[in-house]
Design an enzyme around this catalytic site. Structure first.
Site, mmCIF file in Angstrom:
data_model
loop_
_atom_site.group_PDB
_atom_site.id
_atom_site.type_symbol
_atom_site.label_atom_id
_atom_site.label_comp_id
_atom_site.label_asym_id
_atom_site.label_seq_id
_atom_site.Cartn_x
_atom_site.Cartn_y
_atom_site.Cartn_z
ATOM 1 N N ARG A 15 -12.144 23.216 57.087
ATOM 2 C CA ARG A 15 -13.268 23.220 58.037
ATOM 3 C C ARG A 15 -14.167 24.431 57.786
ATOM 4 O O ARG A 15 -15.381 24.315 57.794
ATOM 5 C CB ARG A 15 -12.673 23.269 59.440
ATOM 6 C CG ARG A 15 -13.611 23.724 60.497
ATOM 7 C CD ARG A 15 -14.264 22.581 61.152
ATOM 8 N NE ARG A 15 -15.356 23.047 61.992
ATOM 9 C CZ ARG A 15 -16.396 22.274 62.261
ATOM 10 N NH1 ARG A 15 -16.487 21.078 61.759
ATOM 11 N NH2 ARG A 15 -17.361 22.703 63.026
ATOM 12 N N CYS A 62 -10.146 17.385 62.271
ATOM 13 C CA CYS A 62 -8.727 17.730 62.141
ATOM 14 C C CYS A 62 -8.044 17.288 63.433
ATOM 15 O O CYS A 62 -8.655 16.685 64.307
ATOM 16 C CB CYS A 62 -8.563 19.214 61.892
ATOM 17 S SG CYS A 62 -9.238 20.166 63.237
ATOM 18 N N PRO A 113 -17.588 18.050 64.844
ATOM 19 C CA PRO A 113 -18.922 17.695 64.334
ATOM 20 C C PRO A 113 -19.678 18.937 63.842
ATOM 21 O O PRO A 113 -19.290 20.071 64.148
ATOM 22 C CB PRO A 113 -19.617 17.092 65.551
ATOM 23 C CG PRO A 113 -18.929 17.687 66.717
ATOM 24 C CD PRO A 113 -17.504 17.882 66.308
ATOM 25 N N ILE A 114 -20.764 18.716 63.081
ATOM 26 C CA ILE A 114 -21.588 19.852 62.629
ATOM 27 C C ILE A 114 -23.053 19.649 63.038
ATOM 28 O O ILE A 114 -23.956 20.260 62.461
ATOM 29 C CB ILE A 114 -21.487 20.048 61.098
ATOM 30 C CG1 ILE A 114 -21.926 18.782 60.349
ATOM 31 C CG2 ILE A 114 -20.091 20.475 60.676
ATOM 32 C CD1 ILE A 114 -22.152 19.026 58.862
ATOM 33 N N LEU A 164 -24.780 20.760 65.434
ATOM 34 C CA LEU A 164 -25.486 21.986 65.850
ATOM 35 C C LEU A 164 -25.854 22.834 64.639
ATOM 36 O O LEU A 164 -26.946 23.423 64.574
ATOM 37 C CB LEU A 164 -24.633 22.782 66.840
ATOM 38 C CG LEU A 164 -24.320 22.042 68.152
ATOM 39 C CD1 LEU A 164 -23.317 22.831 68.993
ATOM 40 C CD2 LEU A 164 -25.599 21.772 68.945
ATOM 41 N N ASP A 204 -7.698 29.401 70.710
ATOM 42 C CA ASP A 204 -6.711 29.602 69.638
ATOM 43 C C ASP A 204 -5.429 30.256 70.130
ATOM 44 O O ASP A 204 -4.490 30.428 69.353
ATOM 45 C CB ASP A 204 -7.303 30.451 68.501
ATOM 46 C CG ASP A 204 -8.422 29.720 67.793
ATOM 47 O OD1 ASP A 204 -9.189 30.382 67.072
ATOM 48 O OD2 ASP A 204 -8.546 28.501 67.991
ATOM 49 N N ILE A 214 -12.548 23.606 75.047
ATOM 50 C CA ILE A 214 -13.282 23.741 73.787
ATOM 51 C C ILE A 214 -13.097 22.517 72.894
ATOM 52 O O ILE A 214 -14.059 21.953 72.378
ATOM 53 C CB ILE A 214 -12.853 25.026 73.021
ATOM 54 C CG1 ILE A 214 -13.030 26.255 73.920
ATOM 55 C CG2 ILE A 214 -13.619 25.156 71.718
ATOM 56 C CD1 ILE A 214 -14.469 26.543 74.339
HETATM 57 C C1 EPZ Z 1 -14.108 28.371 64.990
HETATM 58 O O1 EPZ Z 1 -14.212 27.007 64.671
HETATM 59 C C2 EPZ Z 1 -12.709 28.798 64.552
HETATM 60 N N1 EPZ Z 1 -12.531 28.566 63.113
HETATM 61 C C3 EPZ Z 1 -11.656 28.010 65.331
HETATM 62 O O2 EPZ Z 1 -10.390 28.543 64.965
HETATM 63 C C4 EPZ Z 1 -11.869 28.266 66.822
HETATM 64 O O3 EPZ Z 1 -10.929 27.509 67.557
HETATM 65 C C5 EPZ Z 1 -13.291 27.854 67.204
HETATM 66 O O4 EPZ Z 1 -14.237 28.583 66.407
HETATM 67 C C6 EPZ Z 1 -13.597 28.123 68.669
HETATM 68 O O5 EPZ Z 1 -13.395 29.479 68.941
HETATM 69 C C7 EPZ Z 1 -13.116 29.414 62.225
HETATM 70 O O6 EPZ Z 1 -13.799 30.354 62.590
HETATM 71 C C8 EPZ Z 1 -12.845 29.149 60.779
HETATM 72 P P1 EPZ Z 1 -16.947 25.774 67.233
HETATM 73 P P2 EPZ Z 1 -15.657 26.272 64.800
HETATM 74 O O7 EPZ Z 1 -18.093 25.324 66.403
HETATM 75 O O8 EPZ Z 1 -16.735 27.252 64.561
HETATM 76 C C9 EPZ Z 1 -18.240 21.689 69.202
HETATM 77 C C10 EPZ Z 1 -8.146 28.455 64.251
HETATM 78 O O9 EPZ Z 1 -7.110 27.982 64.734
HETATM 79 N N2 EPZ Z 1 -19.265 21.633 68.153
HETATM 80 O O10 EPZ Z 1 -17.077 27.047 67.983
HETATM 81 O O11 EPZ Z 1 -15.597 25.052 63.958
HETATM 82 C C11 EPZ Z 1 -16.837 21.546 68.627
HETATM 83 O O12 EPZ Z 1 -16.508 20.170 68.480
HETATM 84 C C12 EPZ Z 1 -9.439 27.666 64.321
HETATM 85 O O13 EPZ Z 1 -8.240 29.579 63.682
HETATM 86 C C13 EPZ Z 1 -20.216 20.613 68.212
HETATM 87 O O14 EPZ Z 1 -20.196 19.785 69.110
HETATM 88 O O15 EPZ Z 1 -15.647 25.849 66.324
HETATM 89 C C14 EPZ Z 1 -15.992 22.219 69.682
HETATM 90 O O16 EPZ Z 1 -15.770 21.310 70.731
HETATM 91 C C15 EPZ Z 1 -9.269 26.331 65.042
HETATM 92 N N3 EPZ Z 1 -21.161 20.561 67.233
HETATM 93 C C16 EPZ Z 1 -16.911 23.340 70.181
HETATM 94 O O17 EPZ Z 1 -18.235 22.980 69.784
HETATM 95 C C17 EPZ Z 1 -21.222 21.478 66.214
HETATM 96 O O18 EPZ Z 1 -22.128 21.388 65.359
HETATM 97 C C18 EPZ Z 1 -16.598 24.717 69.604
HETATM 98 O O19 EPZ Z 1 -16.544 24.580 68.215
HETATM 99 C C19 EPZ Z 1 -20.239 22.509 66.171
HETATM 100 C C20 EPZ Z 1 -19.276 22.572 67.159
#
Ligand code: EPZ
Length: 420
Positions: A91, A115, A121-122, A124, A306, A328
């Site tokens: 990811r 996962c 999703p990406i 944002l 986490d 989250i």
């Molecule tokens: C980061 O993931 C961390 N990974 C995750 O750690 C962590 O759980 C997460 O941030 C939240 O703190 C890394 O930094 C490599 P998000 P990230 O974008 O950036 C939604 C671990 O165990 N979202 O903050 O991918 C998403 O679905 C891992 O070390 C959208 O909807 O998480 C989620 O519900 C697991 N659209 C929420 O936002 C998007 O474009 C937060 O996701 C992006 C995210």
């Protein structure tokens, strides 16, 4: 696939050094693509995710050299297309898009796999890139992005669960080389985003407001090489702290950053755990009987998602009812069914897990599903009576440096069993 064999019931005692933060080092490694000059990153944890990121950078044409816990990266000549299979595996690889757009004005990466904890999703990330003038197309599992010019913009990056950590990192990295000023509203405030911004600033980027929900980036023509020491991993620190409390031991965490752990330490103290801070070390042990606490996971500086699974183990051992709500990710309770095999009494009600704690845990074979759930199962195995075998330990090796070695040094009876 390796597994861990754990004989429970041994209180952990001693000192453990906290490694560099996985979730800081991955975007920081990606940020080295923003310059043709050499960057040196120190305090890099020895993790499979980090090795993957190194392979991804090399597949883009960067020279990558690991020297113990340091990485030297020189992305003198790079291409904009990542290795499909490599990128799909992790990811965190999505955060090469921002630097590739900033440096080359184009990027092609595979859609990162979802996962077990959610769809991931990406949208944002892509919304932020489009606001900077990027054209995005998605076909055959690839995301193609290109921009004639990257122009600074005001953009709102909040999504279904609030801010996005890697989305903020990605857009911030692209904006460092855009023309003009970018303002990111509803930016993530996590310490790992701050650490990335500090590295970008050392490279010559102009960034203010990081650590707050509004980050302002003034684009520059180019960035130069820099050196950086990665912050310690607050999630690893929390995992060892909870393990100390769960096994009724006393552990001192060396090199932690308590200032990154306020929500975690607040909940632990509320649960009857004593946390003494001396500089950058934290000594953790129980403070009498454990007490149930309710937890809701939130973006920083709220309680981190986490650490949700690990805290659930402590609550499963604590007489009383505690409610753990996951705000989250949409499905981050995979550890619940495995904890039930060890005797935990937990019911899922929508986004909440109702933990009826206090029943003694007893060892059993369990299956790891994601990184933090695996850590929770190891903690539960150490606290349970009897023997627990945690299978699919590769999940753990993604995010914890030599966790079995570190735990053995604290007295745990834990052996890695290589699958024949
Ligand atoms: C980061 O993931 C961390 N990974 C995750 O750690 C962590 O759980 C997460 O941030 C939240 O703190 C890394 O930094 C490599 P998000 P990230 O974008 O950036 C939604 C671990 O165990 N979202 O903050 O991918 C998403 O679905 C891992 O070390 C959208 O909807 O998480 C989620 O519900 C697991 N659209 C929420 O936002 C998007 O474009 C937060 O996701 C992006 C995210």
């Amino acid at each position: 696939m390796d597994s861990l064999l754990i004989k429970g019931g041994v209180p952990l005692h001693g000192e453990v050094t906290i490694s560099g933060a996985k979730n800081a080092v991955l975007p920081i490694m990606a940020a080295t693509l923003l310059t043709a000059e050499e960057c040196v990153i120190r305090n890099v944890p020895n993790l499979s995710d980090v090795k993957f990121m190194g392979q991804i950078l090399a597949s883009l044409g960067a020279e990558v050299r690991q020297e113990g816990n340091s990485y030297r990266v020189r992305a003198a000549k790079i291409k904009g297309v990542g290795d499909y299979d490599l990128i799909r595996k992790m990811r965190g690889s999505i955060c090469i898009m921002g630097p590739l757009l900033g440096r080359l004005k184009k990027a092609t990466v595979s859609l990162p796999g979802g996962c077990i904890i959610g769809a991931r999703p990406i949208n944002l990330h892509l919304k932020g890139f489009e606001a900077l003038g990027t054209k995005i197309t998605v076909e055959a599992g690839y995301v193609h992005a290109h921009a004639k010019r990257l122009v600074g913009a005001d953009l709102f990056l909040g999504g279904r669960a609030g801010s996005t950590v890697l989305g903020t990192a990605n857009v911030m990295m692209a904006a460092t080389l855009a023309e003009g000023v970018t303002i990111i509203e509803s930016a993530a405030c996590e310490p790992e985003v701050v650490d990335l911004a500090n590295f970008l600033t050392a490279m010559g980027a102009k960034i203010t407001g990081v650590g707050s929900p509004t980050i302002t980036i003034t684009g520059v023509k180019e960035l130069h090489g820099a050196e950086h020491d990665v912050i310690p991993d607050r999630i690893e620190a929390a995992t060892f702290a909870i393990a100390a409390a769960a096994t009724d031991g006393e552990v001192t965490l060396l090199g932690a950053r308590p200032d990154h752990m306020h929500a975690i330490l607040d909940k632990m103290r509320g649960a009857g755990v004593k946390v003494e801070r001396k500089g950058t070390s934290l000594t953790v042990r129980r403070n009498g009987k454990l007490k149930p606490v309710d937890i809701t996971t939130l973006p920083y500086s709220g309680f981190p998602t986490d650490v949700q699974a690990q805290m659930m183990v402590l609550m499963a051992m604590t007489p009383g009812i505690s409610i753990i709500t996951e705000r989250i990710f949409e499905s981050r309770f995979m550890h619940v069914s495995e904890l039930a095999r060890l005797g935990a009494d937990i019911e899922i009600e929508g986004p909440s897990a109702i933990v009826k704690g206090g029943k003694p845990l007893s060892g059993a074979p369990v299956m790891a599903s994601d990184l933090r759930a695996s850590a929770a199962l190891v903690i539960a195995g150490m606290a349970a009576k009897g023997t627990t075998q945690v299978n699919r330990v590769y999940h753990l090796d993604r995010g914890y440096e030599n966790i079995d070695v570190k735990l053995r040094k604290l007295g745990a009876r834990i052996e890695r069993v290589e699958e024949s």
